[in-house]
Design a protein around this motif. Structure first.
Motif, short mmCIF file in Angstrom:
data_model
loop_
_atom_site.label_atom_id
_atom_site.label_comp_id
_atom_site.label_asym_id
_atom_site.label_seq_id
_atom_site.Cartn_x
_atom_site.Cartn_y
_atom_site.Cartn_z
N ILE A 34 20.04 41.92 10.26
CA ILE A 34 20.47 40.12 11.70
C ILE A 34 19.81 39.38 11.05
O ILE A 34 18.45 39.38 10.57
N ILE A 38 14.82 31.54 16.15
CA ILE A 38 14.16 30.57 17.09
C ILE A 38 13.96 29.34 17.02
O ILE A 38 12.70 29.21 16.43
N GLN A 55 21.24 34.70 17.53
CA GLN A 55 21.29 35.79 16.95
C GLN A 55 22.74 35.94 16.49
O GLN A 55 23.73 36.14 16.21
N ARG A 66 25.39 36.29 19.47
CA ARG A 66 24.65 35.57 20.79
C ARG A 66 23.72 34.68 21.05
O ARG A 66 22.75 34.25 19.70
N ILE A 70 15.35 29.83 25.52
CA ILE A 70 14.71 30.34 26.25
C ILE A 70 13.97 29.91 26.13
O ILE A 70 13.00 28.70 26.44
N ASN A 83 15.88 33.02 30.20
CA ASN A 83 16.79 33.52 29.29
C ASN A 83 18.36 32.94 30.11
O ASN A 83 18.19 32.94 31.08
N LYS A 113 19.85 32.98 33.91
CA LYS A 113 20.73 35.11 33.27
C LYS A 113 19.79 35.43 34.36
O LYS A 113 18.40 35.86 34.38
N CYS A 137 18.86 43.32 35.30
CA CYS A 137 18.60 42.47 34.67
C CYS A 137 20.58 43.03 34.01
O CYS A 137 20.45 44.15 32.94
N ARG A 141 29.27 45.20 28.99
CA ARG A 141 29.73 45.58 27.99
C ARG A 141 31.23 46.39 27.61
O ARG A 141 31.48 47.78 28.62
N LEU A 148 19.41 45.39 31.94
CA LEU A 148 18.53 46.13 30.18
C LEU A 148 17.22 46.53 30.01
O LEU A 148 16.50 46.42 31.98
N ASN A 150 14.35 46.91 27.32
CA ASN A 150 13.65 46.38 26.34
C ASN A 150 12.67 45.75 26.12
O ASN A 150 11.65 45.63 27.45
N PHE A 152 9.79 43.62 23.34
CA PHE A 152 9.59 42.39 22.47
C PHE A 152 7.75 42.86 22.09
O PHE A 152 7.43 42.61 22.46
N TRP A 175 24.69 51.41 25.30
CA TRP A 175 24.52 50.96 23.87
C TRP A 175 22.71 49.72 24.09
O TRP A 175 22.10 50.77 23.80
N GLY A 176 23.18 49.73 22.21
CA GLY A 176 22.12 49.13 21.72
C GLY A 176 21.52 50.33 20.63
O GLY A 176 21.45 51.37 20.70
C1 CYC Z 1 20.65 40.58 26.09
N1 CYC Z 1 18.33 40.89 24.61
C2 CYC Z 1 18.98 40.58 26.18
C3 CYC Z 1 19.17 40.00 27.36
C4 CYC Z 1 17.56 39.41 26.42
C5 CYC Z 1 17.18 39.77 25.19
C6 CYC Z 1 16.44 39.15 27.31
C7 CYC Z 1 19.52 39.97 28.35
C8 CYC Z 1 19.16 38.62 28.76
C9 CYC Z 1 20.55 37.65 27.89
O1 CYC Z 1 22.02 38.23 27.51
O2 CYC Z 1 20.00 36.74 27.47
C10 CYC Z 1 16.04 39.98 25.25
N2 CYC Z 1 14.65 37.94 25.29
C11 CYC Z 1 15.08 38.92 24.55
C12 CYC Z 1 13.79 38.71 23.45
C13 CYC Z 1 13.59 37.96 23.83
C14 CYC Z 1 13.64 36.74 25.16
C15 CYC Z 1 13.47 39.86 22.70
C16 CYC Z 1 11.98 36.96 23.75
C17 CYC Z 1 12.30 36.12 22.47
O3 CYC Z 1 13.71 36.17 25.60
N3 CYC Z 1 19.06 42.22 20.37
C18 CYC Z 1 17.98 42.73 19.36
C19 CYC Z 1 18.96 43.25 18.13
C20 CYC Z 1 20.39 43.30 18.97
C21 CYC Z 1 20.52 42.56 20.52
C22 CYC Z 1 18.26 42.95 16.97
C23 CYC Z 1 21.15 44.88 18.42
C24 CYC Z 1 20.97 45.71 19.75
O4 CYC Z 1 16.94 42.00 19.29
C25 CYC Z 1 21.37 42.40 21.13
N4 CYC Z 1 20.48 41.77 23.74
C26 CYC Z 1 21.51 42.37 22.41
C27 CYC Z 1 23.11 42.33 23.40
C28 CYC Z 1 22.53 41.78 24.46
C29 CYC Z 1 21.34 41.26 24.49
C30 CYC Z 1 23.91 42.72 22.39
C31 CYC Z 1 23.10 41.94 25.40
C32 CYC Z 1 23.75 40.65 26.13
C33 CYC Z 1 25.41 40.12 25.88
O5 CYC Z 1 25.83 41.23 25.55
O6 CYC Z 1 25.64 38.81 25.40
#
Ligand code: CYC
Length: 197
Positions: A34, A38, A55, A66, A70, A83, A113, A137, A141, A148, A150, A152, A175-176
């Motif tokens: 992946i 940013i 992403q 995605r 941010i 977000n 969001k 959050c 899916r 959510l 999560n 980082f 999921w995830g």
């Molecule tokens: C969702 N990832 C989200 C969400 C957040 C973040 C807040 C929920 C809100 C949204 O949909 O935007 C993460 N937000 C962050 C992070 C930061 C931030 C890390 C700091 C920069 O501001 N995410 C990964 C993987 C990948 C992934 C590489 C595989 C698991 O880091 C996927 N993130 C992922 C998915 C969603 C998500 C699939 C669900 C949202 C969707 O389906 O659109």
């Protein structure tokens, strides 16, 4: 300013192209390769720092799965990241590779969001963020509502992140990543495009 409100450093560390290629080569079935890109938005949209995020699977960089904006802001004695989804997101695809595209993003395109703000803390050498508590959050899916869970971590060298969706009643993983966090390294920095506010 203290480290815990140093949003400029956080924005500089996040402003980059990140890849988990090494991890994907080592564990092919568990981790897809992946790229997370940013890039600072050239126009000042909101107080603090706004960056555009894409992403994508490394073999499909032109079709990110995605895209978000941010917004990094100082809040009380710490840092918060909001977000936003983008209205007409297809207009901005490829923006992480072309700032002219990013110039077109204005506040009217931003859809917040709700419940998905991330609280960020300084650890002494890195920033660690987690989504605000309260299972607020919501991520739908395959027709199922999840929340959510999560976190980082970012520092000078790396970006580690884990995003998972859980069942609001049972907390079951829906999921995830089951194998643990994604480990990204910086393949290109955009920190010189950030202007301290
Ligand atoms: C969702 N990832 C989200 C969400 C957040 C973040 C807040 C929920 C809100 C949204 O949909 O935007 C993460 N937000 C962050 C992070 C930061 C931030 C890390 C700091 C920069 O501001 N995410 C990964 C993987 C990948 C992934 C590489 C595989 C698991 O880091 C996927 N993130 C992922 C998915 C969603 C998500 C699939 C669900 C949202 C969707 O389906 O659109």
């Amino acid at each position: 300013m203290t480290h815990s409100t140093d949003s400029y450093t956080l924005a500089k560390w996040l402003a980059a192209e990140f890849s988990n290629q090494a991890q994907a080569i080592e564990n092919p079935p568990l981790y897809a390769h992946i790229q997370v890109s940013i890039r600072p938005l050239p126009r000042k949209l909101l107080t603090g720092y706004c960056l555009y995020l894409e992403q994508a699977y490394a073999f499909m960089l032109k079709k990110p799965y995605r895209t978000r904006v941010i917004h990094i802001l100082e809040h009380k004695d710490s840092i918060l990241i909001e977000n936003y989804e983008l209205h007409k997101k297809e207009l901005f695809l490829g923006g992480t590779r072309d700032p002219l595209i990013l110039n077109k993003i204005s506040t009217e395109h931003l859809i917040k969001k709700e419940g998905c703000d991330m609280n960020v803390e300084w650890t002494g050498h890195s920033f660690v963020g987690t989504v605000v508590p309260g299972k607020s959050c919501k991520v739908v899916r395959n027709g199922k509502t999840t929340y959510l869970d999560n976190s980082f971590e970012v520092d000078q060298n790396k970006f580690i992140s884990i995003d998972r969706g859980r069942d609001p009643e049972t907390d079951e993983l829906i999921w995830g990543s089951i194998a643990g966090p994604f480990h990204f390294s910086r393949i290109k920095s955009f920190e010189n495009e950030l202007i301290a506010t």
